[in-house]
Write a protein that holds these residues in place. Structure first.
Motif, short mmCIF file in Angstrom:
data_model
loop_
_atom_site.label_atom_id
_atom_site.label_comp_id
_atom_site.label_asym_id
_atom_site.label_seq_id
_atom_site.Cartn_x
_atom_site.Cartn_y
_atom_site.Cartn_z
N GLY A 185 0.92 -1.23 -0.07
CA GLY A 185 0.15 -0.17 -0.13
C GLY A 185 0.87 1.23 -0.10
O GLY A 185 2.10 1.36 0.28
N GLU A 186 0.21 2.51 -0.23
CA GLU A 186 0.92 3.69 -0.28
C GLU A 186 0.16 4.41 0.94
O GLU A 186 -0.98 4.96 0.93
CB GLU A 186 0.59 4.46 -1.82
N ARG A 187 1.09 4.59 1.91
CA ARG A 187 0.64 5.23 3.07
C ARG A 187 0.96 6.79 3.11
O ARG A 187 1.94 7.40 2.98
CB ARG A 187 1.39 4.54 4.33
N TRP A 200 -3.68 7.40 6.22
CA TRP A 200 -4.60 6.47 5.53
C TRP A 200 -3.58 5.48 4.63
O TRP A 200 -2.47 5.88 4.33
CB TRP A 200 -5.65 6.67 4.83
N ASN A 201 -3.99 4.37 4.18
CA ASN A 201 -3.00 3.52 3.33
C ASN A 201 -3.81 3.07 2.25
O ASN A 201 -5.01 2.36 2.31
CB ASN A 201 -2.84 2.07 4.16
N SER A 202 -3.69 3.66 0.87
CA SER A 202 -4.37 3.29 -0.43
C SER A 202 -3.88 2.00 -0.87
O SER A 202 -2.50 2.01 -1.16
CB SER A 202 -4.04 4.61 -1.30
N LEU A 203 -4.60 1.13 -1.08
CA LEU A 203 -4.03 -0.15 -1.49
C LEU A 203 -4.01 -0.44 -3.10
O LEU A 203 -5.27 -0.02 -3.83
CB LEU A 203 -5.19 -1.32 -1.05
N PRO A 204 -3.25 -1.06 -3.49
CA PRO A 204 -3.18 -1.26 -5.04
C PRO A 204 -3.90 -2.32 -5.62
O PRO A 204 -4.30 -3.22 -4.71
CB PRO A 204 -1.56 -1.36 -5.39
N ASP A 220 -2.65 3.33 11.25
CA ASP A 220 -2.02 4.06 12.39
C ASP A 220 -0.82 4.24 12.43
O ASP A 220 -0.10 3.22 12.61
CB ASP A 220 -2.67 3.14 13.64
N PRO A 221 -0.02 5.05 11.88
CA PRO A 221 1.36 5.18 11.99
C PRO A 221 2.11 4.98 13.12
O PRO A 221 1.41 5.15 14.20
CB PRO A 221 1.76 6.51 11.30
N SER A 263 6.81 1.99 3.28
CA SER A 263 7.17 1.07 4.26
C SER A 263 7.58 1.64 5.49
O SER A 263 8.42 2.84 5.32
CB SER A 263 8.18 0.33 3.60
N TRP A 264 7.24 1.05 6.51
CA TRP A 264 7.68 1.69 7.81
C TRP A 264 8.37 0.54 8.52
O TRP A 264 7.78 -0.03 9.61
CB TRP A 264 6.34 2.37 8.60
#
Length: 265
Positions: A185-187, A200-204, A220-221, A263-264
């Motif tokens: 995902g793109e966070r 938020w996290n946009s899912l591919p 939730d970062p 990524s985190w």
């Protein structure tokens, strides 16, 4: 004497002519604070910007289809002398993804990126070979909504050469090293005035990581994302904007920074 309410133009596009869900929420919140607003199409040349007290740019997602018209709209707003958010210099700076190397030079970590200028006599195979990357993503330097974005590799590059040539003939192109973490995902993390607000996290799409289906998952970062790290990136983005545009961010202005990460770990 009763003063007329502040009248705001909220600029939008054909995918949300009456504003997106978020845009409607903004309009409602503004109305509760005594600010009138109207949705305005970015590609409508008949708009008289002087009838508005301010302009807020929102959902103009298809602007790359007519880049000239979008830039003309910005010129028209400038000629009208109407305040706009974000400032015109920032909007113009953000149109072209050459801002990515600019952010990189300021210390903001981005995927390894090469900008190919329109008309450059080169092949995608040469770009990949010179960079040493095995897997890449190719995209227009002016683009949105993953339009004309594709992924290829050193072993499959021949299949993309004509497409790459057609794009470079028409416009500037970015070639980036593929970041596999995008599959998760793109966070996006949003800060107002340097303070963490939400994420938020946009899912591919499952079968193509260069496509996004509009599905946003809760995210939730890590506390450091909303704290020291967020302030670090916010500061460097602000520095890059100030250096490369006429815009300065005085303390009286509340500015917004939205940062996207893969990524985190």
């Amino acid at each position: 004497m009763v003063q007329d309410p502040f009248h705001l133009a909220i600029v939008t596009g054909r995918f949300a002519p009456q504003l997106s869900d978020g845009g409607q929420q903004v309009a409602t919140a503004l109305a509760e604070r005594g600010i009138d607003s109207d949705p305005v199409m970015w590609n409508d040349p008949t708009v008289d910007w002087r009838r508005f007290d301010g302009v807020l740019v929102r959902s103009c997602w298809e602007y790359p289809e007519d880049r000239g018209r979008f830039q003309t709209m910005l010129d028209e707003i400038e000629d009208a002398g109407v305040p706009i958010c974000n400032p015109l210099s920032v909007l113009r700076w953000n149109l072209h993804k050459s801002y990515l190397p600019a952010l990189d030079r300021e210390g903001v970590q981005i995927p390894a990126t090469t900008v190919i200028k329109q008309g450059t006599d080169t092949s995608l195979e040469e770009v990949i070979r010179t960079s040493g990357w095995d897997d890449v993503v190719v995209k227009p330097a002016i683009g949105a909504m993953s339009s004309d974005v594709w992924r290829t590799s050193a072993t499959e590059v021949a299949e993309s050469e004509q497409r790459f040539t057609d794009h470079v003939t028409d416009h500037d192109v970015l070639v980036q090293e593929f970041v596999p973490e995008i599959s998760a995902g793109e966070r996006s993390i949003v800060f107002f005035g340097g303070e963490y607000s939400h994420a938020w996290n946009s899912l591919p799409a499952e079968d193509d990581v260069t496509e996004f289906d509009g599905i946003d998952a809760e995210y939730d970062p890590h506390p450091r994302s909303g704290g020291r790290l967020g302030q670090y990136y916010s500061r460097h983005v602000r520095s890059s904007v100030s250096k490369r545009t006429a815009f300065r961010t005085p303390e009286s202005i509340t500015y917004t920074v939205m940062m996207t990460f893969y990524s985190w770990n």
